[in-house]
Design an enzyme around this catalytic site. Sequence first.
Site, PDB file in Angstrom:
ATOM      1  N   GLU A   1      -6.585   4.412   8.201  1.00 26.31           N
ATOM      2  CA  GLU A   1      -6.429   5.972   7.833  1.00 26.31           C
ATOM      3  C   GLU A   1      -7.679   6.543   6.853  1.00 26.31           C
ATOM      4  O   GLU A   1      -7.809   7.734   7.090  1.00 26.31           O
ATOM      5  CB  GLU A   1      -5.185   6.208   6.982  1.00 26.31           C
TER       6      GLU A   1
ATOM      7  N   HIS B   1      -9.439   1.036   5.190  1.00 27.62           N
ATOM      8  CA  HIS B   1      -7.990   1.147   5.881  1.00 27.62           C
ATOM      9  C   HIS B   1      -8.213   2.284   7.224  1.00 27.62           C
ATOM     10  O   HIS B   1      -8.953   3.135   6.907  1.00 27.62           O
ATOM     11  CB  HIS B   1      -6.872   1.772   4.909  1.00 27.62           C
TER      12      HIS B   1
ATOM     13  N   GLY C   1       2.956   1.960  10.870  1.00 30.66           N
ATOM     14  CA  GLY C   1       4.139   2.958  10.850  1.00 30.66           C
ATOM     15  C   GLY C   1       4.809   2.902  11.950  1.00 30.66           C
ATOM     16  O   GLY C   1       5.198   4.063  12.245  1.00 30.66           O
TER      17      GLY C   1
ATOM     18  N   SER D   1       3.712  -2.716  10.306  1.00 34.68           N
ATOM     19  CA  SER D   1       5.214  -2.547  10.487  1.00 34.68           C
ATOM     20  C   SER D   1       5.816  -4.142  10.038  1.00 34.68           C
ATOM     21  O   SER D   1       6.737  -4.609  10.699  1.00 34.68           O
ATOM     22  CB  SER D   1       5.454  -2.315  11.978  1.00 34.68           C
TER      23      SER D   1
ATOM     24  N   ASN E   1       0.884  -1.140  -0.184  1.00 35.76           N
ATOM     25  CA  ASN E   1       0.067  -0.043  -0.005  1.00 35.76           C
ATOM     26  C   ASN E   1       0.750   1.255  -0.047  1.00 35.76           C
ATOM     27  O   ASN E   1       1.351   1.571   1.057  1.00 35.76           O
ATOM     28  CB  ASN E   1      -0.917  -0.082   1.349  1.00 35.76           C
TER      29      ASN E   1
ATOM     30  N   LYS F   1       0.185   4.350  -0.165  1.00 37.80           N
ATOM     31  CA  LYS F   1      -0.508   5.351   0.661  1.00 37.80           C
ATOM     32  C   LYS F   1      -0.332   6.479  -0.491  1.00 37.80           C
ATOM     33  O   LYS F   1      -0.388   6.682  -1.800  1.00 37.80           O
ATOM     34  CB  LYS F   1      -0.162   5.623   1.869  1.00 37.80           C
TER      35      LYS F   1
ATOM     36  N   GLU G   1      -5.184  -5.152  10.750  1.00 40.07           N
ATOM     37  CA  GLU G   1      -4.091  -4.286  10.968  1.00 40.07           C
ATOM     38  C   GLU G   1      -4.146  -3.411  12.400  1.00 40.07           C
ATOM     39  O   GLU G   1      -5.101  -2.542  12.299  1.00 40.07           O
ATOM     40  CB  GLU G   1      -4.134  -3.156   9.939  1.00 40.07           C
TER      41      GLU G   1
HETATM   42  P1  PGA Z   1       3.063  -0.065   7.682  1.00 38.97           P
HETATM   43  O1  PGA Z   1       1.729   0.161   7.121  1.00 38.97           O
HETATM   44  O2  PGA Z   1       3.581  -1.290   7.036  1.00 38.97           O
HETATM   45  O3  PGA Z   1       3.800   1.181   7.033  1.00 38.97           O
HETATM   46  O4  PGA Z   1       3.012  -0.092   9.227  1.00 38.97           O
HETATM   47  C1  PGA Z   1       0.628  -0.832   6.813  1.00 38.97           C
HETATM   48  C2  PGA Z   1      -0.643  -0.346   6.358  1.00 38.97           C
HETATM   49  O5  PGA Z   1      -1.033   0.724   6.889  1.00 38.97           O
HETATM   50  O6  PGA Z   1      -1.097  -1.073   5.398  1.00 38.97           O
END
Ligand code: PGA
Length: 247
Positions: A92, A90, A166, A206, A9, A11, A160
Amino acid sequence: MRTKLAAGNWKMNGTRAMLSELDAMADAAAKGTAEVLICPPAPLLAAATGHGQVAIGGQDCHSAQSGAHTGDVSAPMLADAGARFVILGHSERRTDHGETDAAVRDKCKSAWEAGLTAIVCVGETLAQYESSNTLDIIGGQLAGSIPDAATGHNLVVAYEPVWAIGTGKVPTTDEIGNVHDFIRARLERRFGAGVGRSVRLLYGGSVKGSNAAEIFATSNVDGALVGGASLKAADFVPIIDALNASS
Ligand code: PGA
């Protein structure tokens, strides 16, 4: 037998110059049976197609197929640009855009109408994790976000934990396994054993080359949804390789 899936992803990162990263990812994809997917920002979708076996997906879609919705992208548009998947719900999107489970369910229906596979994201916040509410939260999100017509082809579920995205923090493999077993049981109960066992379950938050093998050895983990470590082939290829090496 569920086909493993390594999903990236991007983003809100990347311009056309970054698409050269897909070549090495395609080489890694060609070496194994795991499916490899990159979900770039919408303006890059069409240009991101045609890199070997790297499938392309959107990061969101509107619930309507077309209409007066300035700034939004519909599922048929994603499909027309060459996408086969779309990430929905997601954390976010849930946080930045106030997306509710009901909104995610409507988007999912629209994605299915357009022939896309929806990757529906669920996950608890740190406060919910710390008050041991994880399974209640996940159960509610699954019930509310997934429409009734789920199949092993049109649905992937990504677990997640919001606090792991992140941050470099990752749940223990026991914790990941417990949640994935719970999700599997809920899917089997609602959709029947055949469908419930065929939906792929991804862990996200992560994931890196250094922890991928351990995560992929965990019960009911069929792959990963990867943010930061999917931006560069040097980081994503070890994750693809670890998935291909997992049994
Ligand atoms: P990350 O994000 O691997 O940077 O922790 C995962 C995600 O939001 O899908």
